[in-house]
Design a protein around this motif. Structure first.
Motif, short mmCIF file in Angstrom:
data_model
loop_
_atom_site.label_atom_id
_atom_site.label_comp_id
_atom_site.label_asym_id
_atom_site.label_seq_id
_atom_site.Cartn_x
_atom_site.Cartn_y
_atom_site.Cartn_z
N GLY A 216 0.82 -1.21 0.00
CA GLY A 216 0.00 0.00 0.00
C GLY A 216 0.84 1.25 0.00
O GLY A 216 1.94 1.28 0.55
N GLY A 217 0.30 2.30 -0.61
CA GLY A 217 0.99 3.59 -0.65
C GLY A 217 0.14 4.69 -0.03
O GLY A 217 -0.88 4.42 0.60
N TYR A 218 0.57 5.89 -0.27
CA TYR A 218 -0.08 7.06 0.30
C TYR A 218 -1.56 7.13 -0.10
O TYR A 218 -2.40 7.62 0.63
CB TYR A 218 0.67 8.31 -0.18
CG TYR A 218 0.19 9.58 0.45
CD1 TYR A 218 0.37 9.80 1.81
CD2 TYR A 218 -0.43 10.56 -0.31
CE1 TYR A 218 -0.06 10.97 2.41
CE2 TYR A 218 -0.87 11.74 0.27
CZ TYR A 218 -0.69 11.94 1.63
OH TYR A 218 -1.12 13.08 2.21
N GLY A 219 -1.86 6.61 -1.29
CA GLY A 219 -3.23 6.65 -1.81
C GLY A 219 -4.20 5.74 -1.07
O GLY A 219 -5.40 5.74 -1.37
N GLU A 224 -8.47 2.53 7.98
CA GLU A 224 -9.51 1.55 7.67
C GLU A 224 -9.20 0.82 6.36
O GLU A 224 -9.27 -0.39 6.28
CB GLU A 224 -10.90 2.20 7.57
CG GLU A 224 -11.50 2.67 8.88
CD GLU A 224 -10.72 3.82 9.50
OE1 GLU A 224 -10.43 4.80 8.77
OE2 GLU A 224 -10.35 3.74 10.69
N ASN A 225 -8.84 1.62 5.35
CA ASN A 225 -8.47 1.00 4.08
C ASN A 225 -7.23 0.13 4.22
O ASN A 225 -7.09 -0.89 3.56
CB ASN A 225 -8.23 2.08 3.01
CG ASN A 225 -9.53 2.67 2.50
OD1 ASN A 225 -10.59 2.08 2.69
ND2 ASN A 225 -9.44 3.83 1.88
N TRP A 226 -6.33 0.58 5.10
CA TRP A 226 -5.11 -0.20 5.32
C TRP A 226 -5.46 -1.59 5.87
O TRP A 226 -4.89 -2.59 5.47
CB TRP A 226 -4.14 0.53 6.25
CG TRP A 226 -2.80 -0.13 6.24
CD1 TRP A 226 -2.34 -1.11 7.07
CD2 TRP A 226 -1.75 0.08 5.28
NE1 TRP A 226 -1.08 -1.51 6.70
CE2 TRP A 226 -0.69 -0.80 5.61
CE3 TRP A 226 -1.61 0.93 4.17
CZ2 TRP A 226 0.48 -0.85 4.87
CZ3 TRP A 226 -0.44 0.87 3.45
CH2 TRP A 226 0.60 -0.01 3.80
N LYS A 227 -6.43 -1.60 6.79
CA LYS A 227 -6.88 -2.88 7.37
C LYS A 227 -7.41 -3.80 6.27
O LYS A 227 -7.16 -5.01 6.28
CB LYS A 227 -7.98 -2.61 8.41
CG LYS A 227 -7.48 -1.96 9.68
CD LYS A 227 -7.61 -2.91 10.86
CE LYS A 227 -6.69 -2.54 12.00
NZ LYS A 227 -7.00 -1.20 12.57
N GLY A 237 -2.75 -15.35 1.44
CA GLY A 237 -1.64 -16.06 2.09
C GLY A 237 -0.32 -15.37 1.86
O GLY A 237 0.74 -16.00 1.81
N GLY A 238 -0.37 -14.06 1.74
CA GLY A 238 0.85 -13.32 1.43
C GLY A 238 1.27 -12.39 2.56
O GLY A 238 0.76 -12.47 3.67
N ALA A 239 2.21 -11.52 2.24
CA ALA A 239 2.71 -10.57 3.22
C ALA A 239 2.34 -9.17 2.77
O ALA A 239 2.05 -8.94 1.60
CB ALA A 239 4.22 -10.70 3.33
N ILE A 240 2.33 -8.24 3.73
CA ILE A 240 2.01 -6.87 3.38
C ILE A 240 3.27 -6.00 3.39
O ILE A 240 4.16 -6.19 4.21
CB ILE A 240 0.92 -6.30 4.29
CG1 ILE A 240 0.53 -4.88 3.86
CG2 ILE A 240 1.34 -6.30 5.75
CD1 ILE A 240 -0.93 -4.61 3.94
N GLY A 241 3.33 -5.09 2.44
CA GLY A 241 4.45 -4.15 2.38
C GLY A 241 3.92 -2.73 2.28
O GLY A 241 2.72 -2.52 2.13
N GLY A 272 0.08 -3.58 -5.96
CA GLY A 272 0.37 -2.27 -5.38
C GLY A 272 -0.84 -1.36 -5.49
O GLY A 272 -1.33 -1.12 -6.58
N ALA A 273 -1.32 -0.87 -4.37
CA ALA A 273 -2.52 -0.03 -4.37
C ALA A 273 -2.20 1.36 -3.83
O ALA A 273 -1.54 1.49 -2.80
CB ALA A 273 -3.61 -0.69 -3.53
N GLY A 274 -2.66 2.38 -4.54
CA GLY A 274 -2.43 3.76 -4.10
C GLY A 274 -0.96 4.14 -4.10
O GLY A 274 -0.49 4.87 -3.24
N ILE A 275 -0.24 3.61 -5.07
CA ILE A 275 1.20 3.85 -5.18
C ILE A 275 1.49 4.48 -6.54
O ILE A 275 0.99 4.01 -7.56
CB ILE A 275 1.99 2.53 -5.05
CG1 ILE A 275 1.74 1.90 -3.68
CG2 ILE A 275 3.48 2.75 -5.28
CD1 ILE A 275 2.34 0.53 -3.50
N SER A 276 2.30 5.56 -6.54
CA SER A 276 2.51 6.28 -7.80
C SER A 276 3.51 5.56 -8.71
O SER A 276 3.43 5.68 -9.92
CB SER A 276 3.01 7.69 -7.50
OG SER A 276 4.18 7.65 -6.73
N GLY A 277 4.47 4.81 -8.10
CA GLY A 277 5.44 4.09 -8.92
C GLY A 277 6.77 4.81 -9.05
O GLY A 277 7.41 4.76 -10.09
#
Ligand SMILES: Cc1cc2nc3c(=O)[nH]c(=O)nc-3n(C[C@H](O)[C@H](O)[C@H](O)COP(=O)(O)OP(=O)(O)OC[C@H]3O[C@@H](n4cnc5c(N)ncnc54)[C@H](O)[C@@H]3O)c2cc1C
Ligand SMILES: Nc1ncnc2c1ncn2[C@@H]1O[C@H](COP(=O)(O)O)[C@@H](O)[C@H]1O
Lengths: 331, 267
Positions: A216-219, A224-227, A237-241, A272-277
């Motif tokens: 997840g990024g700034y977006g 709540e969205n992070w949760k 079954g993955g990991a969060i970054g 990748g969600a809410g990430i500009s790249g």
């Protein structure tokens, strides 16, 4: 120059445990040594039993040089660097690899300066050139540019390597032996004085090993969205970054930052969600098999670097993605 | 007066890195139109020294090794409060790697400043981001170093208590001068030069010196004498499908995505 033989790896301990990157580098060194027809040695400094040293053999070391004494338990740059310099002068390896961890990047330059040899930093790849010289690939300008660094005339060729770029590989059978070493270290080298050693409570994140990484990024906009994002990682079954700004917002801990200043991952699936790249982030994920990007701005640079892109608002897309993925995987 | 030395590197301004490009014919990196800026971590290093100056009346000298046209950028450190700047600038230095840079900076410090109490560096230069110069400089100066410093405390400016952040652990370290510290951005919030600072900076000394001025061993500096060489520069080539799933309804897009992931075998 021909006198110098063998690939040496400094295997760091992190709070008494062998570091993952040490094992990753042993495995890579094994590959390079086989290609060149030479041997691999691990260097272990601390207060270890011989059993621990023997473990390194199964990751590819033909020899393990063990400096084990109570007083070596904690890291002192002058002490550790003197031990390594002593060993290098005696054994004459052609290359010395060190993890680009905070400790490794404190230690390696001090060692290289004493040996007056070359050192490249934060490598993301290593390979042998036709002439047998070690080619060290390092990112510059935040990953927008890559440089191939070589050290043609001095030995050993030294490099620090980012954790996670190579996979550790346990071998079924390996012959090797442990060599106990010691060197003269004066009390004066135990400076500056470490008065307290605080182990930080960190949830160990299996980011390096996960097949799926959801980032997840700034977006992501709020906790709540992070949760929700964490939920998605769990279902898969993955990991969060996280990116730097997401950590700055307090949604995630520093130790799951992905990118140039954080972890390097190469999962089968990266979302990748809410990430500009930004390249500083992208260098950490570009070796993923499949990259999915969710961003509401169609002009986000990340869309140029992805396999599948969803142009949409995370507030709308994430809840649907979580539900549908759950249904798909747990029918 | 006790002496602090701050190592400051002008770098191509990170805001303009998108203008950097690789000349594929020559393999040379072109920087036209990319202005210089102070390496951001070095402002935190300067702030460490300035806070000690404010409290204990130290002298703060800035040292740098870079092309002569970066003088303007280095003036900013004087406006922030540094007392003087020494810039080592010479064709003989160009192409220096970290070892050669550390050697040149150590000679600059030895010849122009002499005795010092504290050398403060940034944790890394953002363009090359090696984090190697501080420890190598400490080696050439014959003093200990502490890197990854996130906190600096002192009661008397003679002994310092610093926090060294190793991510998995934190070390509280007691150090005596002389020594080299490299600090991260967590250590403080750098001040911004005010008008008074800018005006008074005009009269502060800024000396540009050559390799011979500081008697640097010419066999230890520059491209030819750097142990590491850049064999090749390349822009990472990224081959991706770049399939953009548009359409109004999130339900449909998500279905489409999950189908695609299923087809590719990752789900
Ligand atoms: C030396 C250096 C090292 C660095 N190292 C790292 C590193 O290791 N890792 C790292 O991550 N960063 C690093 N950075 C920072 C990096 O340059 C970028 O600033 C960072 O990666 C940007 O993070 P972001 O994409 O989350 O935030 P932003 O760039 O702010 O992007 C947010 C994106 O979210 C989108 N968005 C906003 N709202 C929504 C919504 N509701 N739905 C969908 N999309 C939305 C926006 O369109 C935007 O594209 C480093 C920087 C420097 C200078
Ligand atoms: N050419 C230079 N001139 C002055 N200081 C430098 C130079 N190169 C590196 N430094 C210092 O060393 C720190 C770490 O840089 P680096 O090892 O290049 O990542 C920087 O933050 C500076 O404080």
């Amino acid at each position: 120059m021909e006198k110098y033989k063998g690939f040496f790896v400094f295997v760091e301990q992190i709070n008494g445990k062998i570091s993952e990157v040490g094992l990753e580098l042993l495995s890579k060194a094994r590959e390079l040594a086989d290609e060149k027809g030479t041997y691999v040695a691990g260097i272990l400094i601390g207060n270890f039993s011989e059993n621990t040293a023997e473990d390194l053999i199964s990751y590819g070391a033909n020899k393990v040089f063990l400096f084990s004494e109570e007083k070596f338990k904690y890291y002192y740059s002058l002490v550790y660097s003197k031990l390594i310099v002593y060993l290098v002068k005696k054994e004459k390896p052609e290359a010395l690899l060190i993890g680009a961890t905070p400790l490794g990047s404190d230690l390696a330059p001090r060692v290289a300066a004493q040996l007056e040899t070359g050192l490249s930093a934060h490598c993301v790849d290593l390979r042998l050139g036709k002439d047998g010289v070690l080619e060290q690939v390092v990112p510059g300008f935040g990953g927008t540019m890559m440089a191939v660094i070589i050290c043609p005339e001095k030995r050993p060729q030294m490099a620090t390597i980012m954790p996670g770029v190579f996979k550790k590989h346990k071998l079924n059978r390996m012959d090797g032996n442990v060599v106990r070493e010691t060197a003269d270290i004066s009390e004066e080298d135990f400076v500056p004085h470490v008065v307290e050693h605080r182990i930080k409570e960190m949830k160990t994140t299996p980011l390096n090993e996960a097949d799926v990484v959801v980032c997840g990024g700034y977006g992501i906009e709020n906790k709540e969205n992070w949760k929700l994002l964490e939920k998605l990682a769990e279902i898969l079954g993955g990991a969060i970054g996280a990116t730097r700004p997401a950590i700055d917002e307090g949604w995630a801990d520093e130790d799951i930052m992905i990118g140039q200043s954080g972890k390097i991952v190469k999962p089968k699936l990266y979302i990748g969600a809410g990430i500009s790249g930004a390249m500083q982030h992208v260098v950490g994920i570009q070796n993923s098999d499949v990259i999915v990007v969710i961003n509401k701005d169609i002009n986000a640079p990340f869309f140029e670097l992805c396999d599948y892109g969803i142009v949409g608002d995370v507030n709308k897309v994430l809840p649907v993605l979580v539900e549908k993925t759950r249904k798909k995987l747990f029918k | 007066m006790p002496q602090a030395v701050v190592c400051v590197k002008p770098i191509p301004d990170p805001k303009h890195w998108d203008k950097l490009y690789l000349d594929h014919k020559t393999g040379v990196l072109r920087r036209e139109g990319v202005p210089h800026a102070l390496n951001p971590p070095d402002k935190h290093a300067l702030e460490v020294a300035l806070q000690i100056k404010d409290e204990f009346s130290w002298d703060v000298a800035v040292v740098s090794m870079s092309p002569p046209d970066t003088v303007k950028i280095l003036r900013e450190t004087l406006a922030m409060g540094a007392d003087r700047v020494y810039l080592a600038s010479d064709k003989a230095f160009s192409g220096s790697d970290t070892l050669a840079t550390a050697y040149a900076l150590s000679e600059l410090i030895k010849k122009k400043i002499g005795l010092f109490d504290l050398v403060v560096c940034g944790s890394m230069s953002l363009d090359g981001s090696t984090s190697q110069v501080p420890a190598q400089l400490a080696h050439y100066l014959g003093v200990p170093h502490v890197t990854h410093v996130t906190k600096v405390e002192t009661d008397d400016a003679k002994s310092f208590k610093v926090v060294m952040d190793f991510k998995a652990s934190e070390m509280i370290v007691e150090c005596k001068t002389p020594l080299v510290l490299s600090v991260t951005k967590e250590v403080n919030l750098p001040r911004i030069a005010n008008v008074m600072g800018i005006i008074s900076s005009e009269n502060k000394p800024l000396e540009v010196v050559s390799a011979t001025d500081i008697n640097a061993d010419l066999y230890k500096v520059g491209l030819d004498n750097s142990p590491t060489k850049v064999k090749e520069l390349f822009i990472p080539e990224i081959k991706r499908k770049k399939e953009i799933l548009k359409g109004g309804d999130p339900e449909d897009i998500v279905d489409e995505l999950l189908d695609k992931l299923h087809e590719t075998g990752v789900l």
